[in-house]
Design a protein around this motif. Sequence first.
Motif, PDB file in Angstrom:
ATOM      1  N   GLU A 285      -4.397  39.366  16.956  1.00  0.00           N
ATOM      2  CA  GLU A 285      -3.474  40.260  16.179  1.00  0.00           C
ATOM      3  C   GLU A 285      -1.912  39.646  16.291  1.00  0.00           C
ATOM      4  N   PRO A 286      -1.829  38.327  15.946  1.00  0.00           N
ATOM      5  CA  PRO A 286      -0.400  37.844  15.835  1.00  0.00           C
ATOM      6  C   PRO A 286       0.469  38.304  14.780  1.00  0.00           C
ATOM      7  N   ILE A 287       1.873  38.091  14.896  1.00  0.00           N
ATOM      8  CA  ILE A 287       2.544  38.492  13.717  1.00  0.00           C
ATOM      9  C   ILE A 287       2.116  37.380  12.649  1.00  0.00           C
ATOM     10  N   ILE A 288       1.662  37.672  11.450  1.00  0.00           N
ATOM     11  CA  ILE A 288       1.355  36.740  10.413  1.00  0.00           C
ATOM     12  C   ILE A 288       2.377  37.326   9.122  1.00  0.00           C
ATOM     13  N   VAL A 289       2.903  36.339   8.502  1.00  0.00           N
ATOM     14  CA  VAL A 289       3.608  36.488   7.241  1.00  0.00           C
ATOM     15  C   VAL A 289       3.354  35.281   6.274  1.00  0.00           C
ATOM     16  N   SER A 290       4.079  35.578   5.047  1.00  0.00           N
ATOM     17  CA  SER A 290       3.941  34.574   4.175  1.00  0.00           C
ATOM     18  C   SER A 290       5.275  33.413   4.148  1.00  0.00           C
ATOM     19  N   ALA A 291       5.087  32.205   3.573  1.00  0.00           N
ATOM     20  CA  ALA A 291       6.247  31.438   3.587  1.00  0.00           C
ATOM     21  C   ALA A 291       7.397  31.990   2.910  1.00  0.00           C
ATOM     22  N   ASP A 292       7.311  33.019   1.953  1.00  0.00           N
ATOM     23  CA  ASP A 292       8.464  33.561   1.208  1.00  0.00           C
ATOM     24  C   ASP A 292       8.953  34.868   1.875  1.00  0.00           C
ATOM     25  N   ALA A 293       8.583  35.171   3.159  1.00  0.00           N
ATOM     26  CA  ALA A 293       9.075  36.357   3.990  1.00  0.00           C
ATOM     27  C   ALA A 293      10.452  35.838   4.418  1.00  0.00           C
ATOM     28  N   ALA A 313       7.595  36.479  20.239  1.00  0.00           N
ATOM     29  CA  ALA A 313       8.471  35.260  20.635  1.00  0.00           C
ATOM     30  C   ALA A 313       8.409  34.506  19.484  1.00  0.00           C
ATOM     31  N   ALA A 314       7.464  34.420  18.454  1.00  0.00           N
ATOM     32  CA  ALA A 314       7.288  33.468  17.213  1.00  0.00           C
ATOM     33  C   ALA A 314       6.371  34.329  16.037  1.00  0.00           C
ATOM     34  N   VAL A 315       6.741  34.091  15.068  1.00  0.00           N
ATOM     35  CA  VAL A 315       5.508  34.538  13.966  1.00  0.00           C
ATOM     36  C   VAL A 315       4.950  33.564  13.395  1.00  0.00           C
ATOM     37  N   CYS A 316       3.861  33.730  12.707  1.00  0.00           N
ATOM     38  CA  CYS A 316       3.035  32.628  12.198  1.00  0.00           C
ATOM     39  C   CYS A 316       3.068  32.745  10.653  1.00  0.00           C
ATOM     40  N   VAL A 317       3.321  31.648   9.918  1.00  0.00           N
ATOM     41  CA  VAL A 317       3.215  31.587   8.505  1.00  0.00           C
ATOM     42  C   VAL A 317       1.939  30.974   8.211  1.00  0.00           C
ATOM     43  N   THR A 318       1.288  31.685   7.151  1.00  0.00           N
ATOM     44  CA  THR A 318       0.232  31.127   6.442  1.00  0.00           C
ATOM     45  C   THR A 318       0.041  31.144   4.947  1.00  0.00           C
ATOM     46  N   THR A 326      -6.875  33.587   8.435  1.00  0.00           N
ATOM     47  CA  THR A 326      -6.059  33.781   7.322  1.00  0.00           C
ATOM     48  C   THR A 326      -6.315  32.552   6.256  1.00  0.00           C
ATOM     49  N   GLY A 327      -5.509  32.449   5.182  1.00  0.00           N
ATOM     50  CA  GLY A 327      -5.431  31.180   4.531  1.00  0.00           C
ATOM     51  C   GLY A 327      -4.920  30.066   5.465  1.00  0.00           C
ATOM     52  N   ARG A 328      -4.863  28.987   4.732  1.00  0.00           N
ATOM     53  CA  ARG A 328      -4.359  27.808   5.725  1.00  0.00           C
ATOM     54  C   ARG A 328      -3.200  28.029   6.355  1.00  0.00           C
ATOM     55  N   PHE A 329      -2.977  27.430   7.771  1.00  0.00           N
ATOM     56  CA  PHE A 329      -2.097  27.910   8.614  1.00  0.00           C
ATOM     57  C   PHE A 329      -0.837  26.814   8.263  1.00  0.00           C
ATOM     58  N   LEU A 330       0.447  27.146   8.355  1.00  0.00           N
ATOM     59  CA  LEU A 330       1.458  26.240   7.793  1.00  0.00           C
ATOM     60  C   LEU A 330       2.456  26.062   8.965  1.00  0.00           C
TER      61      LEU A 330
END
Length: 436
Positions: A285-293, A313-318, A326-330
């Motif tokens: 359950e990390p924080i996951i957002v899109s690249a456009d966020a 401490a960080a958000v994950c972008v996918t 998720t989709g591909r991890f960025l």
Amino acid sequence: MSATRVFVARLAGCSVFDPAGDKVGKVRDVLVVYRSTGSPTVVGLIVEIPGKRRVFVSIGRVTSIGAGQIITTGLINLRRFEQRGGEVRVIAELLGRKVALRDGSGDATIEDVAIEETGPGEWGVSDLFLRRPRAGASPFGKGPTVFAAWDQIREKNTGGEAQSAEQLIATYSDLLPADLASTLLDLPEERRLEVAEELPDGRLADALEEMSEEDQVDIINQLDDDHAADVLDQMQPDDAADLIAQLSTERGEALLELMEPEEADDVRFLLSYAPDTAGGLMTTEPIIVSADATVAEGLALIRRHELAPALGAAVCVTLPPYEPPTGRFLGVVHFQRMLRYPPNERLGTLLDPSLEPVTAHTSAAVVSRILASYNLVSLPVVDENHRLVGVVTIDDVLDYLLPDDWRSSSGDEPHPVSTSTAAIPTRRRTSHGTRK
């Protein structure tokens, strides 16, 4: 200024200081003994010192009670507290107990106990704060309250009636999860189960996450399947998976079948990995957002009160979808970097190019070395298709590396020492993830 009459429930959690002003610990209970005539006598306090150790402080060593704090003399004994025959813990054993008023006006429940100074270094029970049953059949509201002296009541110990846990739970309402866990484990076994059964599912889940696996199993095995499944639903998936892995195969599968499908799927997913791998340690359950966020959106997500610091401490972008896997991890964006950019900046432009994820099958030893080498508090975990499946946080790794009994091990010094020099390092585990 020292009070001459205080209510015990208000002492729970009060800080205890030595004469030099150094904090010794926190009050967890008051210990009394019954007398053949008259009200019970206070013999001392149960105090929690650093290291989660409960020790006994004689009431004769208490020099002041008042203003939310207690002052003691400079010496206490660090021997772990063990309750003796005839001793009664007020919060754990008296609050919630049903009594009968001797004037024949009916029954009542003890909601609080007042203790009063009767002489230098001597305290005794003075009054009881009682609540009568509510009138009529209405399920709403509470009954009237009344004060009574000890000699005006008679305890009801017949019929095997269970002692009410409602008032005890109310006393524990402000405790942090780690303190609640420690307090629960300090209760007598029968009382502990009663309180565990009455606690809200989320509060019990929080407390279980702070216990050793042995204690978790002991409590969950005493709950019926439906209740146990509800509590597991409220736990973080990685903690629930660790707990279910300690149960028998039959019980574990039965509980998974009763859990919410989405929660059960997360737990089954984690159980598919070995416990000494990144997949076995991670939270899903990390924080996951899109690249456009935007930066503003990212900061709003990590600002949530219930989010643990390590996950914030960080958000994950996918790429979509945004639920593991998720989709591909960025990449990841650290919160400190977000603070340096305007609110409308896209997070996809702020990725940390130096942080490489680990695979779910990476060993725990490698994960710990990466976290230590690069001063990280979290590390993304991907599968063979480079999809994000979770995040390993520093507390996940510490839980794995520390000995099984780290929550309760703090030495057993039996000799008196000065409280101003008796500090014991405190290790505290923080639950991770976002409570459902």
